[in-house]
Motif scaffolding. Structure first.
Motif, PDB file in Angstrom:
ATOM      1  N   THR A  65      -1.594   5.485   2.956  1.00 24.60           N
ATOM      2  CA  THR A  65      -1.115   4.389   3.629  1.00 24.60           C
ATOM      3  C   THR A  65      -0.795   3.198   2.375  1.00 24.60           C
ATOM      4  O   THR A  65      -1.830   2.647   1.983  1.00 24.60           O
ATOM      5  CB  THR A  65      -1.993   3.743   4.703  1.00 24.60           C
ATOM      6  N   PHE A  66       0.449   3.062   2.017  1.00 25.90           N
ATOM      7  CA  PHE A  66       0.897   2.200   1.166  1.00 25.90           C
ATOM      8  C   PHE A  66       1.487   0.881   2.262  1.00 25.90           C
ATOM      9  O   PHE A  66       1.405  -0.149   1.580  1.00 25.90           O
ATOM     10  CB  PHE A  66       1.832   2.788   0.250  1.00 25.90           C
ATOM     11  N   ARG A  67       1.959   1.277   3.154  1.00 29.85           N
ATOM     12  CA  ARG A  67       2.465   0.237   3.869  1.00 29.85           C
ATOM     13  C   ARG A  67       2.165   0.672   5.802  1.00 29.85           C
ATOM     14  O   ARG A  67       2.246   1.821   5.858  1.00 29.85           O
ATOM     15  CB  ARG A  67       3.897   0.413   3.853  1.00 29.85           C
ATOM     16  N   LYS A 105       1.576   2.060  -6.736  1.00 25.39           N
ATOM     17  CA  LYS A 105       2.852   2.745  -6.515  1.00 25.39           C
ATOM     18  C   LYS A 105       3.160   2.669  -8.093  1.00 25.39           C
ATOM     19  O   LYS A 105       4.003   3.721  -8.719  1.00 25.39           O
ATOM     20  CB  LYS A 105       3.607   1.693  -5.816  1.00 25.39           C
ATOM     21  N   ALA A 163       0.664   4.927   9.766  1.00 28.55           N
ATOM     22  CA  ALA A 163       1.477   4.772   8.397  1.00 28.55           C
ATOM     23  C   ALA A 163       2.683   5.947   8.696  1.00 28.55           C
ATOM     24  O   ALA A 163       2.152   6.944   8.780  1.00 28.55           O
ATOM     25  CB  ALA A 163       0.742   5.152   7.300  1.00 28.55           C
ATOM     26  N   ASN A 208       5.160   7.140   3.840  1.00 31.13           N
ATOM     27  CA  ASN A 208       4.193   7.031   2.774  1.00 31.13           C
ATOM     28  C   ASN A 208       3.905   8.421   1.957  1.00 31.13           C
ATOM     29  O   ASN A 208       3.629   8.207   0.756  1.00 31.13           O
ATOM     30  CB  ASN A 208       2.900   6.551   3.416  1.00 31.13           C
ATOM     31  N   ALA A 261      -2.103  -1.581  -3.227  1.00 30.63           N
ATOM     32  CA  ALA A 261      -0.625  -0.799  -2.993  1.00 30.63           C
ATOM     33  C   ALA A 261       0.284  -0.809  -4.108  1.00 30.63           C
ATOM     34  O   ALA A 261       0.928   0.205  -4.674  1.00 30.63           O
ATOM     35  CB  ALA A 261      -0.086  -0.725  -1.710  1.00 30.63           C
TER      36      ALA A 261
END
Length: 279
Positions: free
Chosen positions: A116-118, A198, A219, A223, A194
């Motif tokens: 989960t980056f976003r 990245k 998510a 991702n 995050a």
């Protein structure tokens, strides 16, 4: 008050460090841990700094504290192993990738579960999808007492497990099921982390097993594809079609366990064969 709910299942000389997600608990990694242990691995389910207490306990920490607790656990744990693998769920997957980027000498393989980056899954409310703005809001000192609450289906496709977990979570048992939502400042910290990870993904040279639900409610599978195209090491993908975000406890957890055990086992055997050849 924070409860210590870490777990350790002793096994062979190859060990897997398991990392839970933001506002989560080691309990969400326990079934995977048991499965990996049955497959012959030593397993340590660590607890992130500030977790398994109340919201104020979490708010007293930031992403560097969470990552420091991962580094400390990994270094302690690796001292008794020949091979260290790291696997994390959700934000735990991002922390696992950060460790692999920083310590390629230590981490031999990574299980990237529901990275989960976003927060952009199909069940995320519209305001939740704007949470990438939270680092700016946090700098302005706004919303310390605000929280983005979890929604149905709580990351779980299996209705029976969903009912059990949501009852514990909404009943206030954060050690068993985590907090019922994410405080704004903690989400802001997650987004700050995050952004750093990245940029660091090309430094990840260890093999990665990237597992993600195709219908992830929290998510999106985007991702997972971000990790797939950004890391430098070899990648194996496992797309799960009958689970939501919490793939470590949802319907396809046994498939996740089997694939993870096979993945880590192949790396351990290859590394051992290489060491014998060099000798």
């Amino acid at each position: 008050m924070i409860q210590n709910v870490e777990f350790r299942f002793e096994g062979g000389r190859a060990g897997v460090l398991l990392i839970h997600g933001l506002t989560g608990t080691p309990a969400e990694m326990r079934l995977v841990g048991k499965g990996l242990n049955r497959a012959g691995f030593d397993v340590y389910g660590m607890q992130l700094a500030g977790h398994c207490g109340d919201a104020e306990d979490l708010l007293a920490t930031g992403w560097t504290d969470w990552y420091d607790s991962v580094k400390a656990a990994a270094e302690r744990y690796a001292a008794g192993l020949d091979h260290l693998f790291v696997a994390g769920l959700s934000m735990g997957a991002v922390l696992a990738l950060k460790l692999a980027a920083d310590r390629p000498d230590l981490v031999k393989g990574v299980g990237v579960y529901g990275a989960t980056f976003r927060y952009d899954g199909w069940a995320t409310p519209w305001y939740g999808k704007l949470s990438f703005l939270l680092p700016l809001i946090d700098r302005l000192g706004i919303g310390r007492k605000r929280m983005v609450y979890e929604n149905e289906p709580y990351g779980l496709r299996d209705e029976r497990i969903r009912a059990q977990i949501s009852s514990l979570m909404l009943g206030g048992d954060s050690a068993a099921a985590g907090l019922p939502g994410n405080p704004w400042p903690s989400l802001a910290e997650m987004y700050k982390m995050a952004a750093v990870v990245k940029r660091d993904l090309p430094k990840v040279t260890a093999p990665c097993l990237i597992a993600h639900a195709t219908e992830d409610d929290i998510a999106s599978v985007g991702n997972a594809h971000l990790v797939e195209r950004s890391v430098s090491g070899p990648v194996e993908m496992l797309l799960l079609e009958d689970s939501y975000h919490m793939i470590t406890i949802d319907r396809e957890r046994r498939l996740l366990i089997d694939r993870s055990a096979d993945f880590f086992g192949r790396i351990a055997n290859t590394t051992a064969d290489g060491a014998r050849a060099a000798a």
